[in-house]
Motif scaffolding. Structure first.
Motif, PDB file in Angstrom:
ATOM      1  N   PRO A  12       0.985  -1.162   0.048  1.00 47.84           N
ATOM      2  CA  PRO A  12      -0.120   0.039   0.172  1.00 47.84           C
ATOM      3  C   PRO A  12       1.055   1.235   0.042  1.00 47.84           C
ATOM      4  O   PRO A  12       2.173   1.088  -0.046  1.00 47.84           O
ATOM      5  N   ILE A  13       0.106   2.434  -0.216  1.00 44.67           N
ATOM      6  CA  ILE A  13       0.856   3.773  -0.273  1.00 44.67           C
ATOM      7  C   ILE A  13       1.231   3.794   1.504  1.00 44.67           C
ATOM      8  O   ILE A  13       0.294   3.291   2.364  1.00 44.67           O
ATOM      9  N   HIS A  14       2.401   4.225   1.446  1.00 41.06           N
ATOM     10  CA  HIS A  14       2.841   4.599   2.898  1.00 41.06           C
ATOM     11  C   HIS A  14       3.796   6.004   3.180  1.00 41.06           C
ATOM     12  O   HIS A  14       3.682   6.678   2.192  1.00 41.06           O
ATOM     13  N   ILE A  15       3.802   6.151   4.313  1.00 33.81           N
ATOM     14  CA  ILE A  15       4.472   7.525   4.800  1.00 33.81           C
ATOM     15  C   ILE A  15       5.629   7.921   3.958  1.00 33.81           C
ATOM     16  O   ILE A  15       5.723   9.074   3.773  1.00 33.81           O
ATOM     17  N   GLY A  16       6.466   6.934   3.559  1.00 36.46           N
ATOM     18  CA  GLY A  16       7.684   7.389   2.938  1.00 36.46           C
ATOM     19  C   GLY A  16       7.415   7.788   1.345  1.00 36.46           C
ATOM     20  O   GLY A  16       7.927   8.935   0.927  1.00 36.46           O
ATOM     21  N   HIS A  17       6.124   7.290   0.934  1.00 42.91           N
ATOM     22  CA  HIS A  17       6.001   7.719  -0.371  1.00 42.91           C
ATOM     23  C   HIS A  17       5.417   9.321  -0.453  1.00 42.91           C
ATOM     24  O   HIS A  17       5.748  10.213  -1.244  1.00 42.91           O
ATOM     25  N   LEU A  18       4.677   9.414   0.779  1.00 38.48           N
ATOM     26  CA  LEU A  18       4.004  10.935   1.057  1.00 38.48           C
ATOM     27  C   LEU A  18       5.231  11.753   1.071  1.00 38.48           C
ATOM     28  O   LEU A  18       4.952  13.090   0.702  1.00 38.48           O
ATOM     29  N   ILE A  19       6.028  11.426   1.991  1.00 36.04           N
ATOM     30  CA  ILE A  19       7.231  12.550   2.234  1.00 36.04           C
ATOM     31  C   ILE A  19       7.894  12.655   0.877  1.00 36.04           C
ATOM     32  O   ILE A  19       8.239  13.911   0.669  1.00 36.04           O
ATOM     33  N   ASN A 131      17.847  10.611  -4.021  1.00 38.10           N
ATOM     34  CA  ASN A 131      18.796   9.507  -3.858  1.00 38.10           C
ATOM     35  C   ASN A 131      18.317   8.373  -2.906  1.00 38.10           C
ATOM     36  O   ASN A 131      17.370   8.728  -2.139  1.00 38.10           O
ATOM     37  N   ARG A 132      18.644   7.270  -3.219  1.00 36.34           N
ATOM     38  CA  ARG A 132      18.619   6.182  -2.465  1.00 36.34           C
ATOM     39  C   ARG A 132      19.867   5.535  -2.093  1.00 36.34           C
ATOM     40  O   ARG A 132      20.953   5.678  -2.953  1.00 36.34           O
ATOM     41  N   PRO A 133      20.136   5.217  -0.737  1.00 35.34           N
ATOM     42  CA  PRO A 133      21.432   4.785  -0.272  1.00 35.34           C
ATOM     43  C   PRO A 133      21.960   3.604  -1.281  1.00 35.34           C
ATOM     44  O   PRO A 133      21.176   2.789  -1.512  1.00 35.34           O
ATOM     45  N   GLY A 134      23.262   3.683  -1.630  1.00 39.40           N
ATOM     46  CA  GLY A 134      23.791   2.824  -2.300  1.00 39.40           C
ATOM     47  C   GLY A 134      23.421   2.945  -3.803  1.00 39.40           C
ATOM     48  O   GLY A 134      24.034   1.956  -4.527  1.00 39.40           O
ATOM     49  N   PHE A 135      22.680   3.905  -4.298  1.00 43.61           N
ATOM     50  CA  PHE A 135      22.696   3.868  -5.651  1.00 43.61           C
ATOM     51  C   PHE A 135      22.959   5.239  -5.964  1.00 43.61           C
ATOM     52  O   PHE A 135      22.006   6.281  -6.224  1.00 43.61           O
ATOM     53  N   GLU A 136      24.266   5.518  -6.420  1.00 48.40           N
ATOM     54  CA  GLU A 136      24.718   6.764  -6.886  1.00 48.40           C
ATOM     55  C   GLU A 136      24.266   7.211  -8.099  1.00 48.40           C
ATOM     56  O   GLU A 136      23.916   6.493  -8.956  1.00 48.40           O
ATOM     57  N   VAL A 137      23.612   8.340  -8.300  1.00 44.61           N
ATOM     58  CA  VAL A 137      23.180   8.891  -9.721  1.00 44.61           C
ATOM     59  C   VAL A 137      24.414   9.127 -10.576  1.00 44.61           C
ATOM     60  O   VAL A 137      25.258   9.958 -10.568  1.00 44.61           O
ATOM     61  N   LYS A 138      24.223   8.200 -11.502  1.00 43.87           N
ATOM     62  CA  LYS A 138      25.309   8.092 -12.669  1.00 43.87           C
ATOM     63  C   LYS A 138      24.446   8.517 -13.899  1.00 43.87           C
ATOM     64  O   LYS A 138      23.444   7.713 -14.112  1.00 43.87           O
ATOM     65  N   ASP A 139      24.736   9.300 -14.939  1.00 51.93           N
ATOM     66  CA  ASP A 139      23.837   9.653 -15.873  1.00 51.93           C
ATOM     67  C   ASP A 139      24.561   9.654 -17.375  1.00 51.93           C
ATOM     68  O   ASP A 139      25.060  10.543 -18.044  1.00 51.93           O
ATOM     69  N   LEU A 155      11.378   2.473   4.550  1.00 49.22           N
ATOM     70  CA  LEU A 155      10.336   1.456   4.741  1.00 49.22           C
ATOM     71  C   LEU A 155       9.989   0.916   3.452  1.00 49.22           C
ATOM     72  O   LEU A 155      10.123   1.481   2.340  1.00 49.22           O
ATOM     73  N   SER A 156       9.318  -0.123   3.516  1.00 53.93           N
ATOM     74  CA  SER A 156       8.998  -0.584   2.262  1.00 53.93           C
ATOM     75  C   SER A 156       7.501  -1.333   2.364  1.00 53.93           C
ATOM     76  O   SER A 156       7.065  -1.908   3.365  1.00 53.93           O
ATOM     77  N   ALA A 157       6.830  -1.254   1.083  1.00 57.26           N
ATOM     78  CA  ALA A 157       5.395  -2.000   1.207  1.00 57.26           C
ATOM     79  C   ALA A 157       5.547  -3.290   1.506  1.00 57.26           C
ATOM     80  O   ALA A 157       4.641  -3.842   2.285  1.00 57.26           O
ATOM     81  N   THR A 158       6.609  -3.958   0.940  1.00 55.95           N
ATOM     82  CA  THR A 158       6.849  -5.286   1.453  1.00 55.95           C
ATOM     83  C   THR A 158       6.682  -5.736   2.771  1.00 55.95           C
ATOM     84  O   THR A 158       6.078  -6.650   3.284  1.00 55.95           O
ATOM     85  N   SER A 169       1.159  -4.325  14.320  1.00 53.04           N
ATOM     86  CA  SER A 169       0.549  -2.765  13.956  1.00 53.04           C
ATOM     87  C   SER A 169       1.406  -2.080  12.941  1.00 53.04           C
ATOM     88  O   SER A 169       2.437  -2.197  12.976  1.00 53.04           O
ATOM     89  N   ILE A 170       0.566  -1.521  12.110  1.00 51.87           N
ATOM     90  CA  ILE A 170       1.338  -0.717  11.219  1.00 51.87           C
ATOM     91  C   ILE A 170       1.094   0.923  11.239  1.00 51.87           C
ATOM     92  O   ILE A 170       1.188   1.844  10.395  1.00 51.87           O
ATOM     93  N   ARG A 171       0.732   1.155  12.496  1.00 53.05           N
ATOM     94  CA  ARG A 171       0.268   2.669  12.692  1.00 53.05           C
ATOM     95  C   ARG A 171       1.591   3.254  12.722  1.00 53.05           C
ATOM     96  O   ARG A 171       2.701   2.607  13.052  1.00 53.05           O
ATOM     97  N   TYR A 172       1.512   4.553  12.420  1.00 57.93           N
ATOM     98  CA  TYR A 172       2.588   5.269  11.867  1.00 57.93           C
ATOM     99  C   TYR A 172       3.578   5.005  10.503  1.00 57.93           C
ATOM    100  O   TYR A 172       4.413   5.781  10.343  1.00 57.93           O
ATOM    101  N   LEU A 173       3.285   3.915  10.002  1.00 61.02           N
ATOM    102  CA  LEU A 173       3.726   3.475   8.756  1.00 61.02           C
ATOM    103  C   LEU A 173       2.979   4.023   7.866  1.00 61.02           C
ATOM    104  O   LEU A 173       3.650   4.457   6.585  1.00 61.02           O
TER     105      LEU A 173
END
Length: 189
Positions: A12-19, A131-139, A155-158, A169-173
């Motif tokens: 589902p959609i979670h706080i990380g997506h909204l941020i 940016n996601r940790p461990g995935f440097e942007v190379k273009d 956070l991951s939906a999985t 509980s998934i409260r706060y997620l």
């Protein structure tokens, strides 16, 4: 209007997506972010997906009072699986007054050369990369990029789906209204 398209299963959609969506509106020239709910991702198995209309409804619940954010079911009407280039072509024809950019994590950006007609995507659209940790942007593709250091949550939906299956509980997620809907209908059990 400048619109950032945030594609995903949101399962589902979670706080990380909204941020991330909120950060894009606050720190770029995007006036709105549209959550494009994908009924089927060509890179993921569809067996773990909650029905797309339920996922869309959860997105609506998550963003209902934020006019900067919008839920889009555009891919529900298009052939499946959904390919970003086809969705963008459709949206550009339907909304010629808007200027669309694609929002994605640096991990997904690294996979761009595997996407359908990725050369057309790069030629015709700008990208907002968080940016996601461990995935440097190379273009090496010379895309039009805006790179953001958006606040990241591990956070991951999985993991959220696993937490639900474990009866925890998934409260706060996820936003409270999303949590209440998931609990009410027993989603992801």
């Amino acid at each position: 209007m400048k619109i950032g398209l945030y594609f995903g299963s949101f399962n589902p959609i979670h706080i990380g997506h909204l941020i991330i969506a909120s950060h894009v509106v606050d720190h770029t020239d995007m006036q709105q972010v549209w959550f494009v709910v994908s009924p089927q991702n060509p890179m993921k198995p569809s067996s773990v997906l909650l029905n797309e209309y339920h996922r869309l409804h959860l997105v609506h619940l998550a963003i209902e009072d934020d006019l900067r954010l919008k839920a889009s079911e555009v891919e529900f009407k298009l052939p499946r699986p959904s390919y970003t280039i086809d969705t963008l072509t459709y949206l550009q024809e339907k909304y010629p007054q808007h200027d669309f950019s694609v929002i994605m994590g640096s991990d997904s950006f690294q996979n761009l050369p595997r996407w359908k007609n990725f050369e057309l995507l790069i030629k015709n659209y700008a990208f907002i990369i968080y940016n996601r940790p461990g995935f440097e942007v190379k273009d090496p593709l010379n895309a039009r990029l805006t790179i953001l250091d958006a606040p990241m949550l591990e956070l991951s939906a999985t993991e959220i789906r696993e937490t639900i299956r474990e009866g925890k509980s998934i409260r706060y997620l996820v936003p409270d209204k999303v949590r209440e809907e998931i609990e009410k209908y027993g989603y992801y059990k």
